[in-house]
Design an enzyme around this catalytic site. Structure first.
Site, short mmCIF file in Angstrom:
data_model
loop_
_atom_site.label_atom_id
_atom_site.label_comp_id
_atom_site.label_asym_id
_atom_site.label_seq_id
_atom_site.Cartn_x
_atom_site.Cartn_y
_atom_site.Cartn_z
N LYS A 32 47.83 45.72 45.73
CA LYS A 32 47.68 45.30 47.12
C LYS A 32 49.06 45.05 47.74
O LYS A 32 49.96 44.52 47.08
CB LYS A 32 46.85 44.01 47.12
CG LYS A 32 46.48 43.43 48.46
CD LYS A 32 45.58 42.21 48.21
CE LYS A 32 45.08 41.57 49.48
NZ LYS A 32 44.14 40.46 49.18
N SER A 109 40.01 40.80 51.36
CA SER A 109 41.11 41.53 51.94
C SER A 109 41.72 42.60 51.03
O SER A 109 42.57 43.38 51.46
CB SER A 109 42.21 40.55 52.36
OG SER A 109 42.68 39.81 51.25
N SER A 133 38.46 37.56 48.36
CA SER A 133 39.16 38.80 48.70
C SER A 133 39.22 39.82 47.58
O SER A 133 39.59 40.98 47.83
CB SER A 133 40.59 38.49 49.17
OG SER A 133 40.56 37.93 50.47
#
Length: 391
Positions: A32, A109, A133
């Site tokens: 990420k 996320s 997330s």
């Protein structure tokens, strides 16, 4: 980089070879775009953050550990802005495709990380998890996802929004690969240790859509056979789970404002509507409200500990809904977000590990079934996922 899913971030062409030998040799991973890589800018899903940031001086501990274990980094993936979202629909860079639910959001996320794993672009991926997330995209994309015990994996070199909730997250499409990844990052061997019982959280089932609850019910015999006997009739909370959300939002929002508020004041950055609203709400959390929320969290931890007594793990839907369609109305998404956090906050408030398993579908869409264990039981959950996968 071939990216048919829009999984990889702007400037995410970051390739690093791992050690020639090691327990993860031959595997690839994505990270990420909140994990630092020395010499590269960490974009964090926001164009103004990316524009103003300097290249990282050091590589995040988690990335370095996977490289030392033999895995190869194949890119940095999309995230909701500064990790402040749960659907994966970034207003600046678009929404990664959900390979297991086309036309539906991937969850966030850690959206790009889950999409990359589900789409076969990486063997495994790093995400983060504050209010879901990693767990939410694992559920929506139909992959395995672990939120570890709070503090069990160093956050060095990771952009954090809430230091009392944030964890590194692990994603993989295979339970054995997830376990090997977990061994490297948790620095412990996965042993075949079993709980004495699996407690169904009836209040979490009741908070879910009927089709999701039915899918979880249908999967319980598989959990019983591979993990432990099932215990019914227990609730985790003496108050509605929706009440937990208010307190998590207060703590998380205030901590996020303390982390980013000065930068926002000085930079006047561009934000999507919900991200801006989240920061605005966080800036207005009073000390009195924050103190009350922290007091509630202490009580919530006791409730979770009580539910885990008797060498138990808890079972519940990872999310109470399946992935919403892309471009759903914002007002609809806000309500869904509140419902999702009412389940993800259970492990988050307690600091406990939670693993999402892709065992179910509802209406043809993936549904994650989750196990929550006591703090420090990450290896037990990973071993349970391996047994379930073999079963």
């Amino acid at each position: 980089m071939h990216d048919p899913l829009n999984a990889f971030a702007l400037g995410g062409d970051v390739y690093l070879d791992g050690a020639k030998t090691g327990p993860l040799a031959g595997l690839t991973f994505a990270a990420k775009d909140v994990f630092d890589v020395a010499g590269y800018v960490t974009g964090a899903g926001n164009p103004d953050w990316r524009r103003l940031a300097e290249p990282a001086r050091h590589t995040a501990w988690a990335i370095g550990t996977l490289l030392e274990s033999g895995a190869r980094l194949v890119g940095k993936t999309h995230t909701d802005e500064l990790t402040r979202g749960i659907f994966g629909d970034n207003s600046h860079y678009g929404t990664p495709d959900n390979p297991r639910a086309p036309g539906h959001v991937p969850g966030g996320s850690s959206s790009g990380s889950a999409a990359a794993v589900a789409g076969g672009l990486a063997s495994m991926a790093l995400g983060t998890d504050t209010a879901g997330s990693t767990r939410v995209p694992a559920s929506f994309c139909g992959v395995f996802g672990l939120r570890p015990t709070l503090g069990s994996i160093p956050m060095d070199g990771v952009l954090s929004q809430s230091n009392t909730f944030d964890t590194v997250g692990l994603l993989a499409d295979d339970p054995d690969i997830l376990a090997r990844m977990g061994e490297a990052l948790l620095r412990k061997k996965i042993k075949d240790v079993r709980p004495a019982q699996v407690v169904v959280l009836e209040d979490a089932l009741a908070a879910s859509d009927p089709a999701v609850a039915a899918a979880i019910e249908a999967a319980l015999p598989r959990i019983k056979d591979a993990v432990a006997p099932i215990v019914r009739g227990r609730r985790v909370s003496p108050v509605p789970l929706a009440d937990w959300v208010e307190h998590q939002n207060a703590i998380q929002g205030r901590e996020a404002w303390e982390r980013f508020g000065e930068w926002i004041n000085n930079s006047n950055p561009r934000f999507g509507f919900e991200v801006a609203d989240n920061f605005l709400r966080g800036s207005k959390v009073s000390n009195r409200t924050l103190s009350a929320a922290r007091g509630f969290r202490l009580r919530a931890r006791r409730w979770v500990q009580e539910a885990l007594e008797g060498n138990a793990v808890l079972v519940l839907p990872t999310t109470p809904v399946t992935a919403p369609p892309v471009h759903s109305p914002r007002s609809v998404m806000w309500e869904i977000r509140h419902r999702i956090v009412s389940l993800t906050t259970i492990a988050g408030m307690a600091g406990c590990p939670q693993i999402s398993l892709p065992l179910c579908t509802a209406g043809g869409l993936p549904v994650g079934l989750s196990l929550i264990g006591p703090r420090g039981s990450d290896a037990l959950l990973l071993a349970a996922a391996q047994r379930i996968g073999k079963a």
